[in-house]
Write a protein that holds these residues in place. Structure first.
Motif, PDB file in Angstrom:
ATOM      1  N   GLY A  31      -6.660  -1.050  -8.670  1.00  0.00           N
ATOM      2  CA  GLY A  31      -5.453  -1.830  -8.924  1.00  0.00           C
ATOM      3  C   GLY A  31      -4.188  -1.049  -8.628  1.00  0.00           C
ATOM      4  O   GLY A  31      -3.194  -1.602  -8.141  1.00  0.00           O
ATOM      5  N   TYR A  32      -4.203   0.250  -8.899  1.00  0.00           N
ATOM      6  CA  TYR A  32      -3.029   1.091  -8.618  1.00  0.00           C
ATOM      7  C   TYR A  32      -2.731   1.116  -7.125  1.00  0.00           C
ATOM      8  O   TYR A  32      -1.581   0.909  -6.706  1.00  0.00           O
ATOM      9  N   PHE A  33      -3.745   1.362  -6.306  1.00  0.00           N
ATOM     10  CA  PHE A  33      -3.513   1.406  -4.863  1.00  0.00           C
ATOM     11  C   PHE A  33      -3.190   0.020  -4.307  1.00  0.00           C
ATOM     12  O   PHE A  33      -2.451  -0.086  -3.327  1.00  0.00           O
ATOM     13  N   LEU A  78       1.733   9.488   2.707  1.00  0.00           N
ATOM     14  CA  LEU A  78       3.086   9.933   3.016  1.00  0.00           C
ATOM     15  C   LEU A  78       3.661   9.110   4.170  1.00  0.00           C
ATOM     16  O   LEU A  78       4.825   8.694   4.146  1.00  0.00           O
ATOM     17  N   ASP A  79       2.824   8.846   5.153  1.00  0.00           N
ATOM     18  CA  ASP A  79       3.264   8.058   6.302  1.00  0.00           C
ATOM     19  C   ASP A  79       3.521   6.609   5.910  1.00  0.00           C
ATOM     20  O   ASP A  79       4.467   5.982   6.391  1.00  0.00           O
ATOM     21  N   TYR A  80       2.649   6.061   5.048  1.00  0.00           N
ATOM     22  CA  TYR A  80       2.892   4.703   4.550  1.00  0.00           C
ATOM     23  C   TYR A  80       4.235   4.640   3.825  1.00  0.00           C
ATOM     24  O   TYR A  80       5.031   3.718   4.019  1.00  0.00           O
ATOM     25  N   ARG A  81       4.454   5.612   2.975  1.00  0.00           N
ATOM     26  CA  ARG A  81       5.624   5.559   2.093  1.00  0.00           C
ATOM     27  C   ARG A  81       6.942   5.752   2.839  1.00  0.00           C
ATOM     28  O   ARG A  81       7.929   5.075   2.553  1.00  0.00           O
ATOM     29  N   TYR A  82       6.958   6.649   3.832  1.00  0.00           N
ATOM     30  CA  TYR A  82       8.208   6.979   4.509  1.00  0.00           C
ATOM     31  C   TYR A  82       8.234   6.531   5.965  1.00  0.00           C
ATOM     32  O   TYR A  82       9.251   6.699   6.637  1.00  0.00           O
ATOM     33  N   GLY A  83       7.130   5.961   6.450  1.00  0.00           N
ATOM     34  CA  GLY A  83       7.113   5.514   7.835  1.00  0.00           C
ATOM     35  C   GLY A  83       7.438   4.050   8.007  1.00  0.00           C
ATOM     36  O   GLY A  83       7.454   3.538   9.117  1.00  0.00           O
ATOM     37  N   GLY A  84       7.668   3.339   6.879  1.00  0.00           N
ATOM     38  CA  GLY A  84       8.000   1.922   6.963  1.00  0.00           C
ATOM     39  C   GLY A  84       6.753   1.067   6.969  1.00  0.00           C
ATOM     40  O   GLY A  84       5.629   1.540   7.094  1.00  0.00           O
ATOM     41  N   LYS A  85       6.950  -0.249   6.869  1.00  0.00           N
ATOM     42  CA  LYS A  85       5.818  -1.178   6.824  1.00  0.00           C
ATOM     43  C   LYS A  85       5.025  -1.179   8.120  1.00  0.00           C
ATOM     44  O   LYS A  85       3.838  -1.490   8.144  1.00  0.00           O
ATOM     45  N   GLU A  86       5.696  -0.858   9.261  1.00  0.00           N
ATOM     46  CA  GLU A  86       4.958  -0.838  10.521  1.00  0.00           C
ATOM     47  C   GLU A  86       3.946   0.302  10.568  1.00  0.00           C
ATOM     48  O   GLU A  86       3.090   0.352  11.427  1.00  0.00           O
ATOM     49  N   PHE A 125       0.352   0.500  -2.497  1.00  0.00           N
ATOM     50  CA  PHE A 125       0.246   0.660  -1.050  1.00  0.00           C
ATOM     51  C   PHE A 125      -0.181  -0.624  -0.327  1.00  0.00           C
ATOM     52  O   PHE A 125       0.419  -0.984   0.688  1.00  0.00           O
ATOM     53  N   ASN A 126      -1.206  -1.310  -0.833  1.00  0.00           N
ATOM     54  CA  ASN A 126      -1.717  -2.471  -0.101  1.00  0.00           C
ATOM     55  C   ASN A 126      -0.672  -3.579   0.003  1.00  0.00           C
ATOM     56  O   ASN A 126      -0.449  -4.141   1.076  1.00  0.00           O
ATOM     57  N   ARG A 127      -0.034  -3.907  -1.115  1.00  0.00           N
ATOM     58  CA  ARG A 127       0.938  -4.985  -1.097  1.00  0.00           C
ATOM     59  C   ARG A 127       2.243  -4.575  -0.428  1.00  0.00           C
ATOM     60  O   ARG A 127       2.883  -5.384   0.249  1.00  0.00           O
ATOM     61  N   ARG A 128       2.661  -3.341  -0.602  1.00  0.00           N
ATOM     62  CA  ARG A 128       3.957  -2.897  -0.078  1.00  0.00           C
ATOM     63  C   ARG A 128       3.913  -2.590   1.408  1.00  0.00           C
ATOM     64  O   ARG A 128       4.847  -2.908   2.149  1.00  0.00           O
ATOM     65  N   TYR A 129       2.829  -1.937   1.854  1.00  0.00           N
ATOM     66  CA  TYR A 129       2.822  -1.398   3.208  1.00  0.00           C
ATOM     67  C   TYR A 129       1.715  -1.978   4.081  1.00  0.00           C
ATOM     68  O   TYR A 129       1.532  -1.499   5.207  1.00  0.00           O
ATOM     69  N   GLY A 130       0.990  -2.972   3.607  1.00  0.00           N
ATOM     70  CA  GLY A 130      -0.062  -3.563   4.423  1.00  0.00           C
ATOM     71  C   GLY A 130      -1.300  -2.712   4.567  1.00  0.00           C
ATOM     72  O   GLY A 130      -2.076  -2.901   5.511  1.00  0.00           O
ATOM     73  N   GLY A 169       1.506   0.691   8.770  1.00  0.00           N
ATOM     74  CA  GLY A 169       0.172   0.207   8.453  1.00  0.00           C
ATOM     75  C   GLY A 169      -0.705   0.043   9.659  1.00  0.00           C
ATOM     76  O   GLY A 169      -1.916   0.030   9.552  1.00  0.00           O
ATOM     77  N   GLY A 170      -0.138  -0.089  10.856  1.00  0.00           N
ATOM     78  CA  GLY A 170      -0.959  -0.273  12.039  1.00  0.00           C
ATOM     79  C   GLY A 170      -1.278   1.010  12.759  1.00  0.00           C
ATOM     80  O   GLY A 170      -1.951   0.998  13.789  1.00  0.00           O
ATOM     81  N   GLN A 171      -0.797   2.148  12.281  1.00  0.00           N
ATOM     82  CA  GLN A 171      -1.018   3.414  12.952  1.00  0.00           C
ATOM     83  C   GLN A 171      -2.349   4.018  12.539  1.00  0.00           C
ATOM     84  O   GLN A 171      -2.931   3.658  11.529  1.00  0.00           O
TER      85      GLN A 171
END
Length: 287
Positions: free
Chosen positions: A45-47, A101-109, A51-56, A111-113
């Protein structure tokens, strides 16, 4: 005099047998299953929220297991967190940490990297701060799964860079991120004080659940069946019904009433009146 035969087992057949650990004898390690199941759901639930809802992302917990100290595998850099109770150490695989770290500071895009490389990436202050923040968050999740009778709210953890990793008990959390095709592991290492608190928690929960069990009730007393009473049945022709007007009186006499279960007659009963209410008495089974 009876004799006892000793059965010799080949070395290949001993793989399915767990050795007896003298450190666990007399302690409720067998009750840890309920704790680990709850902790797995809370970490998932934490993740999901962070991360899942915020950054895809699609981070899921695939396994959570209790480990002996000697079973704690190689992990990333250990972070030591101390509270009033004791110390818990936290270590995520660095590939996971860099991905978050990449999810948090790399933006929502982000998620596809693909998963970031770890060999040539130097450690940064931002990575250290994120590891400390995630460690405190996840340790608060762990403490929240303990029984309230042995906790005083959150653990009140603070980062402590000194000392060897706690080694009384390990927790292994395997994670999978389908978006980045990334697998990794989180490790927790509890010291003796936190292990005692954890075992006290599962013991208190078992005692509470055992004490709250309802008294044994016979099955016949537990079954709830709806009874329907048919006081009378009267046959009238269609013409008589059509000729009926307001104020007409239809003479009837109440005999034994039928008692039905799901529209099936089951008893007959006499109808009695008491204090202005109708009562059923003298039940008889129908053949």
């Amino acid at each position: 005099m009876p004799t006892t035969k000793t059965k010799l087992i080949s070395p290949d057949a001993t793989a399915g047998y767990l050795p007896v650990d003298p450190c666990t004898l007399g302690r409720p390690f067998h009750l840890l299953g309920s704790f680990t199941n709850g902790l797995r759901e809370q970490i998932a639930g934490y993740f999901e929220r962070r991360f899942n809802r915020r950054y895809g992302a699609q981070i899921a917990v695939t396994r959570l297991a209790v480990c002996r100290p000697d079973e704690i595998g190689p992990a990333g850099k250990w972070r030591h967190f101390r509270s009033a109770t004791g110390r818990i150490c936290f270590a995520p695989d660095r590939a996971l940490l860099l991905s978050w770290l990449d999810y948090r500071y790399g933006g929502k895009e982000a998620g596809g990297q693909s998963a970031p490389a770890t060999d040539s990436v130097p450690e940064t202050e931002t990575e250290l701060r994120l590891a400390a923040m995630l460690g405190i968050d996840l340790l608060d999740v762990l403490v929240g799964c303990l029984d309230a009778s042995v906790t005083d709210g959150h653990g009140g953890f603070r980062l402590d860079h000194h000392g060897k990793p706690a080694s009384a008990l390990g927790l292994r959390v395997d994670l999978r991120d389908d978006v980045r095709d990334l697998d990794g592991t989180l490790w927790f290492a509890l010291d003796d004080a936190w292990l005692s608190r954890l075992l006290a928690s599962v013991s208190q929960r078992r005692k509470r659940e055992s004490g709250s069990k309802p008294a044994s009730v016979p099955l016949a007393s537990q079954l709830q069946i709806t009874l329907t009473t048919r006081l009378l049945t009267m046959e009238m022709s269609l013409g008589e019904i059509l000729d009926t007007r307001v104020g007409d009186v239809i003479p009837v006499s109440i005999g034994p009433a039928e008692v039905l279960v799901d529209d099936s007659p089951f008893f007959t009963a006499s109808v009695a009146e008491h204090n202005g209410k109708l009562w059923l008495t003298s039940f008889e089974h129908l053949d």
